[in-house]
Every structure is written in C-alpha cells, then in structure tokens.
Write an enzyme that holds these catalytic residues in place. Structure first.
Site, PDB file in Angstrom:
ATOM      1  N   LYS A   1     -14.940 -46.280  37.399  1.00 46.82           N
ATOM      2  CA  LYS A   1     -14.126 -45.455  38.514  1.00 46.82           C
ATOM      3  C   LYS A   1     -14.430 -45.980  39.716  1.00 46.82           C
ATOM      4  O   LYS A   1     -15.618 -46.736  40.088  1.00 46.82           O
ATOM      5  CB  LYS A   1     -14.662 -43.999  38.320  1.00 46.82           C
TER       6      LYS A   1
ATOM      7  N   SER B   1     -10.502 -35.674  39.129  1.00 46.18           N
ATOM      8  CA  SER B   1     -10.354 -36.975  39.896  1.00 46.18           C
ATOM      9  C   SER B   1     -10.466 -38.250  38.864  1.00 46.18           C
ATOM     10  O   SER B   1      -9.911 -39.357  39.480  1.00 46.18           O
ATOM     11  CB  SER B   1     -11.253 -37.234  41.048  1.00 46.18           C
TER      12      SER B   1
ATOM     13  N   SER C   1     -14.246 -33.407  37.029  1.00 41.65           N
ATOM     14  CA  SER C   1     -13.544 -34.519  36.990  1.00 41.65           C
ATOM     15  C   SER C   1     -13.678 -35.489  35.732  1.00 41.65           C
ATOM     16  O   SER C   1     -12.820 -36.545  35.864  1.00 41.65           O
ATOM     17  CB  SER C   1     -13.667 -35.282  38.462  1.00 41.65           C
TER      18      SER C   1
HETATM   19  N1  GLN Z   1     -10.973 -30.844  41.048  1.00 46.43           N
HETATM   20  C1  GLN Z   1     -12.202 -30.349  41.573  1.00 46.43           C
HETATM   21  C2  GLN Z   1     -12.010 -30.580  43.114  1.00 46.43           C
HETATM   22  O1  GLN Z   1     -10.795 -31.311  43.814  1.00 46.43           O
HETATM   23  C3  GLN Z   1     -13.273 -31.317  40.821  1.00 46.43           C
HETATM   24  C4  GLN Z   1     -13.301 -32.597  41.453  1.00 46.43           C
HETATM   25  C5  GLN Z   1     -14.441 -33.359  40.959  1.00 46.43           C
HETATM   26  O2  GLN Z   1     -15.009 -33.028  39.894  1.00 46.43           O
HETATM   27  N2  GLN Z   1     -14.696 -34.556  41.518  1.00 46.43           N
HETATM   28  O3  GLN Z   1     -12.837 -30.845  44.011  1.00 46.43           O
END
Ligand code: GLN
Length: 474
Positions: free
Chosen positions: A62, A137, A161
């Site tokens: 990532k 994400s 994410s």
């Molecule tokens: N979707 C969540 C957010 O927008 C979690 C994102 C994540 O786990 N990095 O913060």
C-alpha cells in the site's frame, strides 16, 4: 503454468523461478491494471538471492508504507513527488524475508475513506464490477489481489481499511492486534488505531506473510515486545471446540437481508465444523462510529500538521508571506475529505471543546473496549458480517460523508479496542462478494488463523475469480 499460486508454492528454491513468477504477475499488472487503477507506481522487480522464508513471493505495498528510493504518495497530491530516504520496517522485513516488490497500491488519501474515491490518483475499480468501488482505504491492494495481479499485498486498517475492501473484493484481509506490527515508516493517520496487515486470497497466504512482518521494533514505541507465534502452524488447529459469539448488534436494520443470509450460511459452516455458537451483545458498540469520528480526526489533525510546504509536502508557488505559504500549500495539497477531517479534528481539540468532545470520546472508547473484554470472558472469537452491503457504485456515497462513514459500522469498534480481526470471503450477493468477519482476543491471532483456515478448507468462496480476471497463463 497457472499464474495464481499459493504462497507456499511460490516460495522458491531457485532464483530463476522467482524471476519468472514476478514477471508473470508483472504481465498481469500490465494487461489488467489500466482497467482497475489498482497501482499508483509499478516497480521493476529486483529479485533478491533466493534466501529467506518468503523468497520469490511477489508483493505489493500500500502506498502508505515508505519505500527507499521509490515514490510514496499516500494517495495525496501533497506527497506526489516524495521519494523517501528509508524503508518502513514492514517493507524492510519482507524484503529481507525474500519478497519481491512489484508496485505500490492505490488508496484513499492518507487512508481516509471507504471507497478509494478520495485518492488523488483516481478511484480504483472493483474487479467484480468496474462500475463499483473496491472499498477503502486499502482498495488498490484488495483489487490487485482479487484480480490476480499480485498474490499478496499489505494494507493498513485504522477503522476497517483492510477488512472492508477485502470483503467488497472477495479476498482475505487480516488486521492484527494494535502493536503487533511496527508502524515505523507507515505514514500516520490516527496513530492510536493505525495497524498494518495483509490482504491475500487465503488465510494460509496471510499467515505466511504476517509471520514475516510481525514483531517488536525498537523504532516504534507502540510495537509490543512479545514473541511472534508461528501463524502457519496455527492454520491446522481447526475450529472444533471453539466458542464463537455472534455479535447481535451487527444484525441491525442497516444490514441487507441478502448479506445476512450469506453470513448465516457461513456461521452454519463454523457450527458444522464443531464451533459452539452463542449470541453476544456489545451494549456500547452503537457509539463506535461517532467516537471514531471524533478521535480519528483529532489524531489526524495533529499528524498532518507536518505537511506545511516547509518540512514536508507540496509547496505553493510564489507565496506572498508565511501564512500564504502554509495556507495555499495545504489547500492545494490536501483533498476535500482530508481537509474536512483536519477541520473537525482541530475543532474537537480546541480549548473549550476538548472536554466536551475529545475527552468524552476517549471515555466512551474505554467502554467499548470493556464490552469486548467482557464478551471474551465467555467466547474465544466473535463473528458477524464485515460490511452491511456489498460493493456500492462509484459516486453513490460521495455526496454524503455520513452515509459513507456508516459503511464501516461493523469494523470500527475493533480498532477502538485494538483487537485483531479478519474478513474472509463468504459468498456472493447479486454477483458481488460479501465477507464474514471474525474478531479475536488481544494478541490471539492464532485462533483467528485456525478458524479462518478451517472455514476455507470447507468453502470455496476464497477461490472465486472475478469474471474477466480468471487465471490464464501469462
Ligand atoms: N473508512 C474509515 C475512515 O475513513 C477507516 C479508514 C481506515 O481504516 N484507514 O476513516
């Protein structure tokens, strides 16, 4: 030769095999990535000498993990030209174990998002339906694994994410306990919840990779100094005798009945394998989304202060004065969602609101963790859906951040509590994957691997390939 190999099949004794495996995946990236946009940067693989427990395993990181000499953007214009001078611990350990880096995957900007639509490098498309999001994400990592562009990829999970995109793309996604994997060199979003993990086709492949990256790191004071168990050995322990608590709160109004059906069917598989199922309620869990959206922005507003055009990040052209430099560098470098979070975070931390929001949220966070700890007095694992719905359409939720935030309603509590959890493919709804989530006790990754591997010996969902991305040679 088939191109989708299991990690133990990929572990090469002969460097020529490693080269050809990496080339096969590179070829699949070349052919398929233009349709998916799963990669921000492709890397011409340097094949290390075949030594180490993961020798010859192609991997994608990532784009939140810094890579020495390789651009690392975190999905942001702010870091569009950033070439880090060092490797994240995760990157370094996996390289030393013999993994071959083939690219950096697309992601929501600074890992803030649930659909990959906040990336400055354009959205990723879901291989199961290119009109739909892959989740976020870590959407690039999930889509790349689902489409067979890479056998394994790293991700990070602050509120879901890894698990949410794994569920929406039909792959296995594992978020370890907070402190299990070093955060050194992992660009910070909300440091008290950020944790690195793995996306792969099966629990078996995840176990091989997690074993290579977990463990204490003196460069990360939140990494925990306790031995890393042999996750691969845990794969054969089986489900028999485990007590699994079904989280009743997860089966709420927001859960699609068709998704609930798939989850019930998955739970029946666990029961047939010898698990004892009971119902569990976590009374404060409904507060996890509001608590998270106080704490995560608070932490992000602090972590992202360093991107000011002086110390780090994009610098605006011809500033009039220092204020103008900060203001324009940050307005130009950060996208809308990141700016929204910084504003909320600055607000909840400001004098006069700190007690009402930040401190209150910290207290409720403790109550949520206590709910989990109480549940684990009588069960070994918790289970439920990973997401309320399958993948949604691109653009469907972008206009309304609150609807977007609710997609993580079943995953966020786990991060607030710091627990390990995973998502395994549990079937299709209208041709789209859904995930079964399993949650474990602090640092009990082994029981998660035991249960997930047993489930995957009894089901075929993790082997399903999205139409158009089937395994064909070359
Ligand atoms: N979707 C969540 C957010 O927008 C979690 C994102 C994540 O786990 N990095 O913060």
């Amino acid at each position: 030769m088939k191109s989708r190999l299991r990690v133990p099949e990929l572990v090469a004794a002969d460097p020529r095999h490693a080269r050809s495996a990496a080339d096969r995946y590179r070829e699949r990236i070349r052919v398929h990535n233009p349709r998916l946009n799963a990669f921000i940067t492709q890397v011409d693989p340097e094949v290390p000498p075949a030594a180490g427990p993961l020798a010859g395993v192609p991997i994608a990181h990532k784009d939140i993990f810094v890579t020495r000499g390789i651009r690392t953007t975190c999905g942001s214009r702010m870091l569009a030209d950033f070439i880090p001078p060092y490797d994240a611990t995760v990157v370094e350990r996996l390289a030393r174990a013999g993994c071959i880096l083939v690219g950096k995957t697309n992601m929501d900007e600074f890992a803030m998002g649930s659909s990959n639509e906040t990336s400055a490098f354009g959205p990723v498309r879901n291989p199961w339906d290119p009109e739909r999001v892959p989740g976020g994400s870590s959407g690039g990592s999930a889509a790349a694994v689902a489409a067979g562009l890479v056998p394994v990829a790293t991700g990070t999970d602050t509120g879901g994410s890894i698990r949410q995109p794994a569920a929406l793309c039909g792959v296995t996604g594992f978020k370890p306990s907070y402190g299990r994997v070093s955060r050194f060199g992992m660009i910070a979003f909300a440091s008290s919840m950020d944790q690195a993990g793995v996306l792969a086709r099966s629990a078996e492949d995840v176990a091989w990779v997690l074993r290579g990256m977990a463990g204490h790191d003196p460069r990360d004071s939140t990494s925990v100094d306790r031995p890393v168990p042999d996750y691969v050995a845990a794969l054969t322990r089986g489900i028999r005798g485990l007590r699994i608590g079904i989280v009743r709160n997860f089966f709420d109004d927001g859960l699609w009945p068709t998704v609930a059906d798939r989850i019930q069917a998955a739970l029946a598989v666990l029961e047939a394998a010898g698990a004892r199922l009971t119902d569990v309620t976590l009374p404060n869990l409904s507060l996890s989304v509001p608590v998270y959206y106080v704490l995560a922005p608070a932490e992000c507003s602090s972590n992202l202060a360093r991107y000011d055009g002086v110390r780090f990040g994009h610098r605006a052209d011809r500033p009039e004065d220092l204020f103008d430099l900060y203001c324009r560098s940050r307005s130009e470098g950060f996208g809308e969602e990141v700016q929204r979070r910084i504003l909320i975070g600055t607000y909840v931390l400001s004098h006069g609101y700190y007690d009402a929001y930040y401190l209150k949220a910290q207290r409720v966070r403790r109550l949520i963790r206590n709910d989990f700890l109480r549940a684990f007095e009588s069960v070994d694992l918790l289970a439920g859906p990973t997401t309320p719905t399958p993948a949604f359409r691109l653009g469907e939720k972008t206009a309304d951040p609150l609807t977007m935030y609710l997609n993580d309603i079943y995953t966020i509590g786990v991060n607030l509590a710091g627990l390990p959890a995973l998502s395994v493919p549990a079937g299709l709804v209208d041709g789209l994957p859904v995930g079964l989530q399993l949650i474990g006790r602090d640092f009990d990754e082994e029981t998660l691997f035991a249960a997930a591997a047993d489930f995957q010996r009894r089901t075929e969902w993790h082997r399903a390939e999205p139409p158009g991305f089937e395994d064909v040679s070359g």
